[in-house]
Design a protein around this motif. Sequence first.
Motif, PDB file in Angstrom:
ATOM      1  N   GLU A 166       0.794  -1.170  -0.177  1.00  0.00           N
ATOM      2  CA  GLU A 166       0.073   0.032   0.110  1.00  0.00           C
ATOM      3  C   GLU A 166       0.986   1.384  -0.042  1.00  0.00           C
ATOM      4  N   GLN A 167       1.838   1.219   0.785  1.00  0.00           N
ATOM      5  CA  GLN A 167       2.936   2.423   0.719  1.00  0.00           C
ATOM      6  C   GLN A 167       3.763   2.601  -0.519  1.00  0.00           C
ATOM      7  N   LEU A 168       4.139   1.432  -1.057  1.00  0.00           N
ATOM      8  CA  LEU A 168       4.541   1.414  -2.378  1.00  0.00           C
ATOM      9  C   LEU A 168       3.793   2.197  -3.453  1.00  0.00           C
ATOM     10  N   VAL A 169       2.481   1.570  -3.494  1.00  0.00           N
ATOM     11  CA  VAL A 169       1.678   2.189  -4.424  1.00  0.00           C
ATOM     12  C   VAL A 169       1.529   3.808  -4.377  1.00  0.00           C
ATOM     13  N   ALA A 170       1.445   4.273  -2.980  1.00  0.00           N
ATOM     14  CA  ALA A 170       1.502   5.874  -3.141  1.00  0.00           C
ATOM     15  C   ALA A 170       2.764   6.345  -3.568  1.00  0.00           C
ATOM     16  N   ASP A 171       3.984   5.642  -3.157  1.00  0.00           N
ATOM     17  CA  ASP A 171       5.323   6.221  -3.244  1.00  0.00           C
ATOM     18  C   ASP A 171       5.735   6.200  -4.939  1.00  0.00           C
ATOM     19  N   LEU A 172       5.449   5.026  -5.603  1.00  0.00           N
ATOM     20  CA  LEU A 172       5.463   4.976  -6.883  1.00  0.00           C
ATOM     21  C   LEU A 172       4.779   5.529  -7.869  1.00  0.00           C
ATOM     22  N   THR A 173       3.440   6.036  -7.235  1.00  0.00           N
ATOM     23  CA  THR A 173       2.723   6.880  -8.174  1.00  0.00           C
ATOM     24  C   THR A 173       3.077   8.400  -8.244  1.00  0.00           C
ATOM     25  N   VAL A 174       3.823   8.812  -7.027  1.00  0.00           N
ATOM     26  CA  VAL A 174       4.412  10.103  -6.906  1.00  0.00           C
ATOM     27  C   VAL A 174       5.537  10.139  -7.979  1.00  0.00           C
ATOM     28  N   ARG A 175       6.332   8.966  -7.955  1.00  0.00           N
ATOM     29  CA  ARG A 175       7.448   8.918  -8.883  1.00  0.00           C
ATOM     30  C   ARG A 175       7.208   8.840 -10.356  1.00  0.00           C
ATOM     31  N   TYR A 176       6.319   8.008 -10.773  1.00  0.00           N
ATOM     32  CA  TYR A 176       6.463   7.429 -12.153  1.00  0.00           C
ATOM     33  C   TYR A 176       4.797   7.731 -12.799  1.00  0.00           C
ATOM     34  N   GLY A 177       3.895   8.163 -11.751  1.00  0.00           N
ATOM     35  CA  GLY A 177       2.587   8.221 -12.318  1.00  0.00           C
ATOM     36  C   GLY A 177       1.714   6.991 -12.111  1.00  0.00           C
ATOM     37  N   PRO A 178       0.524   7.338 -11.922  1.00  0.00           N
ATOM     38  CA  PRO A 178      -0.698   6.022 -11.634  1.00  0.00           C
ATOM     39  C   PRO A 178      -0.638   4.998 -12.381  1.00  0.00           C
ATOM     40  N   LYS A 179      -0.253   5.365 -13.966  1.00  0.00           N
ATOM     41  CA  LYS A 179      -0.347   4.119 -14.711  1.00  0.00           C
ATOM     42  C   LYS A 179       0.771   3.275 -15.147  1.00  0.00           C
ATOM     43  N   HIS A 180       1.887   3.585 -14.214  1.00  0.00           N
ATOM     44  CA  HIS A 180       2.988   2.792 -14.679  1.00  0.00           C
ATOM     45  C   HIS A 180       2.818   1.315 -14.119  1.00  0.00           C
ATOM     46  N   GLU A 181       3.348   0.646 -14.665  1.00  0.00           N
ATOM     47  CA  GLU A 181       3.246  -0.812 -14.513  1.00  0.00           C
ATOM     48  C   GLU A 181       3.701  -1.285 -13.061  1.00  0.00           C
ATOM     49  N   ALA A 182       4.628  -0.615 -12.566  1.00  0.00           N
ATOM     50  CA  ALA A 182       5.030  -1.201 -11.179  1.00  0.00           C
ATOM     51  C   ALA A 182       3.791  -0.623 -10.253  1.00  0.00           C
ATOM     52  N   VAL A 183       3.053   0.283 -10.529  1.00  0.00           N
ATOM     53  CA  VAL A 183       1.969   0.883  -9.735  1.00  0.00           C
ATOM     54  C   VAL A 183       0.729  -0.275  -9.756  1.00  0.00           C
ATOM     55  N   ARG A 184       0.516  -0.666 -10.893  1.00  0.00           N
ATOM     56  CA  ARG A 184      -0.579  -1.427 -11.195  1.00  0.00           C
ATOM     57  C   ARG A 184      -0.348  -3.116 -10.694  1.00  0.00           C
ATOM     58  N   GLU A 185       1.000  -3.482 -10.706  1.00  0.00           N
ATOM     59  CA  GLU A 185       1.417  -4.690 -10.005  1.00  0.00           C
ATOM     60  C   GLU A 185       1.209  -4.696  -8.570  1.00  0.00           C
TER      61      GLU A 185
END
Length: 507
Positions: A395-414
């Motif tokens: 859950e924390q990774l979703v927030a931090d990855l979204t800030v860095r790469y945007g909500p549509k990044h594959e890592a966010v989806r994963e």
Amino acid sequence: MRIADRYELTEPVGSGGMGQVWAGYDERLDRPVAVKFLKPGLAVEADRQDVVERFRREARITARLDHPGVPTVHDAGVVGNDLYIVMQLVPGTLFADLIAENGPLPVPWVAAIGAQICSVLAAAHAASLVHRDLKPTNLILGPTGLVKVLDFGVAAVLDSDLPKLTGTTDTIGTPTYMAPEQALGSSSVGPRADLYALGCVLYELLVGEPPYLADNALGMLHQHLEAPVPHVADSRDGVPSELDKLIFALLAKDPQNRPESAAIVYRHLLQWATVDLPELGKTPPEHSAADPTSPHRFPFGPLPRDTVARARPAAASTAPMSIPSLEDVHGVRDQALALADEERFGQAADALQTVLRLAAPFYGPGSPEILEARLDYAGMLMLAGDFRTALLTFEQLVADLTVRYGPKHEAVRECRLQVATCQAELGDATEALRTLRDLLRDSPDAAGFPLRTQIAVITAGVGQIDEALRQLDALLDDMRSMFGLDPADIVEVENLQEHLRHLADEN
């Protein structure tokens, strides 16, 4: 170093009443352990057979003491000329460090701590065990507030075997916390000696120093035997008079003048603890202490942040640790992957957690290298079966990855997908379905097919098999209409559909 073909020793973390303690891993069961060895040279100084028998007796005594406030004994054995006991590795802060870093503690904290210690002592005394060396370095405060009593290895059975186990000239204990009858070498040391040591510990927690001070061990023993019993109230304001009287009674020179039992002291301490403590002997397991209503949550909130940050295995070294380089972080990631290849997922997760705790504050939790290590850590937690911690991490990774790469990044989806997987594994199907449906709305058609399959599986898992079959019918129609889709993917969904039909027919 490795012993017994299963225990990997990683670092020494201190010494106890009979020997050195190492942190390590049980490779067979993939769990951290503490391994306690007989003190070097002891087997030479005494008859070896007597030492071996004493050690085995201590292992059996400790293993039968089943209480959440006592580290679990997993194994015992002999390797070469060394004897060892394998125990639960206890994270937390030693009371000695807690006092040194925080000084006198609030009265409700001390009362809650004391009640937990009494719960352990009551269980031990009921099993005819006396600790005989209760002191701040044998007490540890976990990050959740649960107190554990360490090193019951010096306990002795309260029967005619006592002289055989301890030897007539062998005095077990620490002078600063030793009851007068214990200092005299009496063979009738009983449970009230532990209550005396408890009085010394409670006094120190409230005042910041032990009840007696001396330049050497002999002078300290003289203080316990001859010096007037001190009052806590003479050294600290705001201590309830009845609590002062209780500690004064615990420090009585004559054991008969002390409280009758740990159970009685437990009930007295409850009135000053502003949290609800459990019934004696029914202390909940450590994981339940995360609940704000837990009896192990301290009345003034959790421990100070700097104290929790320094939480470490019992008796661990306090030597400062250097900030790892990014190459070190990569090296630990490679080490974790190698451990995972051996299915040692818990050890891999611990290694990643350690390096992240040191590196993330320096490089930033959102730096690319740290994010990659955090993803590895979360994945290892899942493989180790720790879905609750993995859920929080993803859950924390979703927030931090979204800030860095945007909500549509594959890592966010994963990571969002892994959040749903953890929710489902924890039995929260409603939240898992909500997470998957939110993710599905943000996914392209082809990427949405696996999500729709997973939604159908969870739907069937909560008993809605007919609804799951309707979802699979619609999914197969869409998959068959899409050009270039791998036929094996369609077959996989068809097989799932057939399986659910069989379940529906059986019901």
